[in-house]
Design a protein around this motif. Structure first.
Motif, short mmCIF file in Angstrom:
data_model
loop_
_atom_site.label_atom_id
_atom_site.label_comp_id
_atom_site.label_asym_id
_atom_site.label_seq_id
_atom_site.Cartn_x
_atom_site.Cartn_y
_atom_site.Cartn_z
N HIS A 102 0.86 -1.19 0.00
CA HIS A 102 0.00 0.00 0.00
C HIS A 102 0.89 1.24 0.00
O HIS A 102 1.91 1.28 0.70
CB HIS A 102 -0.91 0.03 1.23
N TYR A 103 0.52 2.27 -0.79
CA TYR A 103 1.27 3.52 -0.85
C TYR A 103 0.32 4.68 -0.60
O TYR A 103 -0.79 4.71 -1.14
CB TYR A 103 1.96 3.66 -2.21
N PHE A 104 0.77 5.64 0.22
CA PHE A 104 -0.06 6.80 0.53
C PHE A 104 0.84 7.97 0.92
O PHE A 104 2.03 7.79 1.25
CB PHE A 104 -1.03 6.48 1.67
N GLU A 105 0.29 9.17 0.86
CA GLU A 105 1.05 10.36 1.23
C GLU A 105 0.77 10.75 2.67
O GLU A 105 -0.37 10.69 3.14
CB GLU A 105 0.70 11.53 0.30
N PHE A 106 1.84 11.14 3.36
CA PHE A 106 1.73 11.59 4.75
C PHE A 106 2.80 12.64 4.99
O PHE A 106 3.99 12.38 4.76
CB PHE A 106 1.89 10.41 5.71
N GLU A 107 2.38 13.82 5.44
CA GLU A 107 3.29 14.93 5.69
C GLU A 107 4.18 15.19 4.48
O GLU A 107 5.41 15.32 4.57
CB GLU A 107 4.14 14.66 6.93
N ASP A 108 3.53 15.24 3.30
CA ASP A 108 4.19 15.56 2.02
C ASP A 108 5.24 14.54 1.61
O ASP A 108 6.14 14.84 0.82
CB ASP A 108 4.84 16.96 2.08
N GLN A 109 5.14 13.34 2.15
CA GLN A 109 6.04 12.27 1.75
C GLN A 109 5.24 11.03 1.35
O GLN A 109 4.15 10.79 1.88
CB GLN A 109 6.99 11.89 2.89
#
Length: 299
Positions: A102-109
């Motif tokens: 799974h891939y997702f964005e968190f705090e612009d990363q």
């Protein structure tokens, strides 16, 4: 309680291995792990500190690393992708795994989350299901057992595997794969009715009805050493072994013996799985032999 502590408690509650990574623009496309859970440590054999210095490439079989970049790109494009692969543990052993990415964005990363499940039992069950189908298709039991041994060698990355069936005259009918196939070809099979010091591992299991585990070379039986000597081989061919009774209808009909190049390979969980596998295999063997006897009676 800090959020970091809560997060650690949550991911450690999972039975599957959790591996987290942070992707940074322009940096290594396969970054090191930034967080793992306790199950990931048990699965891989590494400590948490050791895993945080590694990347997925360090846990991938060498023959699959060349395809890793394209696979990771596919995972990122499809976001949620489940693949089957192998994980190389710290001791060099390989286990079949299912990986949910799974891939997702968190705090612009970009964050990569991999949930890794040990599917050894599923692989064994699939092998047994295929074996039972072949029994129904009336394939000879000898051919089935050789196939079973060959597949076990592949699943667990073993040196050898053999099934030994108890014979009324005190002998052991051996069918194997790997080095043991040479034992079979040269009739170095041993018996189950000899003195204790002369018994092969399968002979001991036939008499005791209990698994016999040797975790180091020091645990090799005199029979192992003599048999290897007769073949002109040294004991460096394998470092540990496990012999599991084949039990059907309350009777020990044979033994399944496996050898690994790794010491301390046979943990309690694996032995339990192998015992379940051996019991199911014994049922299939009895069914096949019964069918063959009925066929002879009808002839």
């Amino acid at each position: 309680m800090r959020n970091e502590d809560l997060n650690r408690i949550v991911i450690n509650a999972f039975h599957d291995g959790i591996f987290l990574r942070r992707f940074k623009e322009g940096e290594n496309p396969h970054p090191q792990f930034t967080e793992v859970n306790e199950a990931a440590c048990r699965l891989s054999g590494y400590t948490r500190e050791e895993l945080l210095r590694l990347s997925p490439l360090d846990l991938a079989p060498s023959q699959k690393r060349i395809d890793f970049h394209s696979l990771e790109e596919q995972c990122r494009n499809e976001n949620n992708l489940v693949v089957e692969s192998e994980l190389v543990r710290k001791d060099g052993t390989k286990i079949p795994v299912e990986i949910a990415n799974h891939y997702f964005e968190f705090e612009d990363q970009m964050i990569g989350l991999s949930i890794v499940r040990d599917v050894t039992e599923r692989a064994c069950d699939a092998l047994l299901l295929n074996k039972k189908k072949k029994v129904l298709d009336q394939e000879p039991v000898d051919q089935l057992l050789r196939m079973l041994c060959a597949r076990l060698v592949g699943i667990f990355d073993l040196v050898q595997a053999v099934v030994g069936l108890k014979q009324p005259d005190g002998s052991i009918k051996m069918l194997g794969w790997g080095l043991y196939s040479t034992f079979v070809d040269q009739f170095i099979a041993g018996r189950w009715d000899e003195g204790a010091d002369q018994l092969p591992a399968i002979g001991k299991v036939l008499l005791s009805g209990e698994p016999l585990i040797g975790q180091t070379r020091a645990d090799l039986l005199p029979w192992h050493i003599e048999a290897l000597s007769r073949l002109g081989k040294g004991i460096e061919w394998f470092n540990s072994f496990a012999t599991i009774p084949l039990v059907a209808e309350g009777m020990v009909i044979g033994g399944l013996t496996l050898a690994s190049r790794h010491e301390h390979f046979w943990d309690e969980r694996l032995v339990d799985r192998l015992q379940h596998f051996a019991n199911q295999a014994a049922i299939a063997i009895v069914s096949s032999e019964t069918r063959q006897r009925l066929s002879l009676l009808r002839a």
